[in-house]
Write a protein that holds these residues in place. Sequence first.
Motif, short mmCIF file in Angstrom:
data_model
loop_
_atom_site.label_atom_id
_atom_site.label_comp_id
_atom_site.label_asym_id
_atom_site.label_seq_id
_atom_site.Cartn_x
_atom_site.Cartn_y
_atom_site.Cartn_z
N ILE A 143 10.90 44.10 16.69
CA ILE A 143 11.85 43.30 15.90
C ILE A 143 13.13 44.10 15.70
O ILE A 143 14.25 43.61 15.90
N VAL A 144 12.97 45.36 15.32
CA VAL A 144 14.14 46.24 15.13
C VAL A 144 14.89 46.41 16.45
O VAL A 144 16.13 46.38 16.49
N GLU A 145 14.15 46.57 17.55
CA GLU A 145 14.79 46.73 18.86
C GLU A 145 15.58 45.48 19.24
O GLU A 145 16.71 45.58 19.75
N ALA A 146 15.01 44.32 19.02
CA ALA A 146 15.70 43.07 19.35
C ALA A 146 16.99 42.93 18.54
O ALA A 146 18.03 42.54 19.07
N LEU A 147 16.91 43.26 17.26
CA LEU A 147 18.11 43.19 16.42
C LEU A 147 19.17 44.16 16.92
O LEU A 147 20.36 43.83 16.96
N GLY A 148 18.75 45.36 17.29
CA GLY A 148 19.69 46.35 17.80
C GLY A 148 20.35 45.92 19.09
O GLY A 148 21.49 46.33 19.38
N ARG A 149 19.68 45.12 19.88
CA ARG A 149 20.24 44.62 21.13
C ARG A 149 21.06 43.36 20.94
O ARG A 149 21.60 42.82 21.92
N GLY A 150 21.13 42.85 19.73
CA GLY A 150 21.90 41.65 19.46
C GLY A 150 21.26 40.37 19.96
O GLY A 150 21.94 39.38 20.20
N ILE A 151 19.94 40.37 20.10
CA ILE A 151 19.21 39.20 20.58
C ILE A 151 18.98 38.21 19.43
O ILE A 151 18.56 38.61 18.34
N ALA A 152 19.26 36.94 19.68
CA ALA A 152 19.03 35.91 18.66
C ALA A 152 17.53 35.85 18.36
O ALA A 152 16.73 35.60 19.25
N LEU A 153 17.17 36.07 17.10
CA LEU A 153 15.77 36.21 16.73
C LEU A 153 15.42 35.33 15.54
O LEU A 153 16.10 35.35 14.52
N ASN A 154 14.33 34.56 15.69
CA ASN A 154 13.75 33.80 14.59
C ASN A 154 12.37 34.37 14.31
O ASN A 154 11.65 34.70 15.25
N VAL A 155 11.99 34.46 13.04
CA VAL A 155 10.68 35.01 12.69
C VAL A 155 9.97 34.04 11.74
O VAL A 155 10.54 33.60 10.75
N ALA A 156 8.72 33.72 12.07
CA ALA A 156 7.89 32.90 11.20
C ALA A 156 6.94 33.79 10.42
O ALA A 156 6.40 34.76 10.95
N VAL A 157 6.76 33.47 9.16
CA VAL A 157 5.77 34.12 8.30
C VAL A 157 4.81 33.04 7.84
O VAL A 157 5.24 31.99 7.34
N LEU A 158 3.53 33.25 8.03
CA LEU A 158 2.54 32.26 7.65
C LEU A 158 2.01 32.52 6.26
O LEU A 158 1.52 33.61 5.96
N ASP A 159 2.11 31.52 5.41
CA ASP A 159 1.51 31.59 4.07
C ASP A 159 0.06 31.15 4.19
O ASP A 159 -0.24 29.96 4.31
N THR A 160 -0.84 32.11 4.18
CA THR A 160 -2.26 31.81 4.35
C THR A 160 -2.98 31.67 3.01
O THR A 160 -4.19 31.80 2.93
N GLY A 161 -2.22 31.40 1.96
CA GLY A 161 -2.81 31.23 0.64
C GLY A 161 -2.37 32.29 -0.34
O GLY A 161 -2.82 32.29 -1.49
N ASP A 162 -1.49 33.20 0.08
CA ASP A 162 -0.97 34.26 -0.78
C ASP A 162 0.56 34.22 -0.70
O ASP A 162 1.17 34.97 0.08
N PRO A 163 1.21 33.34 -1.48
CA PRO A 163 2.66 33.20 -1.41
C PRO A 163 3.42 34.50 -1.66
O PRO A 163 4.47 34.73 -1.05
N GLU A 164 2.90 35.35 -2.54
CA GLU A 164 3.60 36.60 -2.83
C GLU A 164 3.61 37.51 -1.60
O GLU A 164 4.62 38.17 -1.32
N ARG A 165 2.50 37.54 -0.88
CA ARG A 165 2.44 38.32 0.36
C ARG A 165 3.45 37.80 1.37
O ARG A 165 4.15 38.58 2.03
N ALA A 166 3.53 36.48 1.49
CA ALA A 166 4.49 35.89 2.42
C ALA A 166 5.92 36.22 2.03
O ALA A 166 6.76 36.54 2.88
#
Length: 305
Positions: A143-166
């Motif tokens: 993820i850090v490498e992609a950002l450093g290369r200027g690549i358009a990046l979308n990231v999904a975070v799954l809420d598996t029942g712990d909203p604070e963790r998400a």
Amino acid sequence: MSIAREASARLRFLSLEITGRCQLSCPSLCYAGSGPTRGHGSMSDGDWFRTIDQAVALGAEEIQLIGGEPTLHPGFTSIAQHALDAGLRVRVYSNLFRIRDEHWRLLEQPGVRLATTYHSSVPAEHDEVTGRPGSHRATRANIVEALGRGIALNVAVLDTGDPERAERARTELEALGVRDVHVGSVRAVGNAAGTALPSTADLCGRCGDQRATVLPGGDVAVCEIGRFLTAGSVLDAGLASVLSGPRWAEASASIPRRTDPTACHPDCQPSNSDSCDPGKNDPCDPMGYAPAMTGPPAGTVPAHL
């Protein structure tokens, strides 16, 4: 083919699930049941090229390469390049576990965007979800490498029942510089479904609406999550024939549709080519998801793998 049938076969977004193989198993989440022992399916590179060309003829604007882990397919780079050369935008959904130099060069090209799934800011929690020690370290580093290369990046975070963790995961990603983070609910499909039968209630209500998914064996489904609703194979007939046929009409008609255009994020509207895009903060929840529930239904958004 009549004008009406041609219109019914129009596409804007096509997802190509080019492999079931993945370095991760995600035993409680993977919607496709992917893993290290799965294969690449029966579609040859030529079959994928032909499907891409047919999608262009139907008006497609963007394709998504997904899996499994799409970069594990030996033809990944050539399939993506064929789509770019055909004038399509290309979206790659990767677990970012291991990216080779040739893949980085592809991802840096104009018209390519990258998506991934991040399960937790705590390494042990992330690795438990993926079933692979070290996956957190590898994905975070890339993820850090992609950002450093200027690549358009979308990231999904799954809420598996712990909203604070998400939310902790979202906060970390934003601190790293990820601009597009989507915290989404999980779906009762694949490994997350357990013994439950798949249900259209777990779909967003826009599947099959100017979009489709081609699975590794050539079957055409209404979307990755709605993989249990197929309507023929591109190995038996052209993409246009499948999408204009009665089986496709029946599969699409079985999906509960949203009548309120504001009920679903614009990324799930026909006016936008993508579906269930992890790049937005507003989730496109399944039709059966009730916000008042103590926990979201089991399953996943596409497609961490």
